[in-house]
Motif scaffolding. Structure first.
Motif: not given
Length: 233
Positions: A31-34, A93-99, A101-102, A108-109
């Protein structure tokens, strides 16, 4: 060369399926990634819906494994492999990026979705349960997930209110889903998977009731079912 493509796609599917083990703990963007924290955003399906990833992983591994062992040289299995390899390769490699950088994960998605849809279009007619069906549910879930990411960005960066962002995301997802299902009657699991996501959106917006988001999701379900009702294949 055909065997190399088959082996590469299988290995990519295995690595993709191993992602939650290699990078555990991801339950959606924090939630606080934004700048505007996204606590229980209306665009996001209820948490139980994400269990479908287990089925997607297993079916992709089974399908690509069958393709390697039994259909490596079969022309009916050749056309979709490059696009599927691209989608799965990014997915690894999507999961580590998503953690972290949204924004990057959203970009990527969308590439994953585009490549997956292209692969689904290029599947042959043989072995539907092992060639077409895994790609159908994978592409169907990405059709929901990619617009959800857009909705989170729109609300998370304050560009739109949360409900408006959710409605925009739903319109995008439904537009893609209806066009794709109209063109791909031979892949019914694609539409069923999108419906799975839409039901979870309704559940997430039922208490308290967000009638706009839940209502549009319900309309989308009926639209997909109506389109499936015109199937003559």
């Amino acid at each position: 060369m055909n065997k190399l493509w088959a082996a590469a796609v299988f290995l990519a599917a295995v690595a993709f399926a191993a992602g939650p083990v290699l990078w555990p703990g991801f339950g959606g963007f924090a939630p606080d990634a934004f700048p505007v924290p996204q606590d229980e955003p209306p665009v996001q399906p209820a948490g139980y819906a994400f269990a479908i990833w287990g089925l997607i992983y297993l079916w992709l591994v089974a399908g690509t494994g069958f393709g390697l062992l039994r259909r490596a040289e079969d022309p009916d299995w050749q056309s979709h492999r490059p696009a599927l390899l691209l989608s799965l390769g990014i997915g690894v490699v999507w999961l580590p990026v998503a953690q972290v950088s949204p924004l990057a994960a959203t970009a990527m998605i969308w590439v994953m979705l585009t490549a997956a849809l292209l692969a689904l279009f290029r599947t042959g007619d043989m072995d539907r349960w092992l060639q077409i069906s895994p790609l159908a549910i994978y592409s169907g879930w990405l059709t929901a997930a990619a617009p959800v990411s857009v909705g989170l960005l729109l609300a998370g960066y304050g560009w739109l209110p949360e409900t408006t962002a959710a409605l925009v995301a739903l319109v995008i997802a439904l537009t893609i889903a209806l066009v794709m299902q109209y063109r791909l009657h031979r892949a019914p699991l694609y539409g069923i998977t999108v419906i799975w996501a839409l039901i979870a959106v309704i559940v997430a917006n039922s208490s308290p009731l967000n009638i706009a988001v839940a209502g549009l999701a319900l309309i989308g379900i009926f639209a997909i079912l109506a389109l499936r009702g015109t199937d003559t294949e």
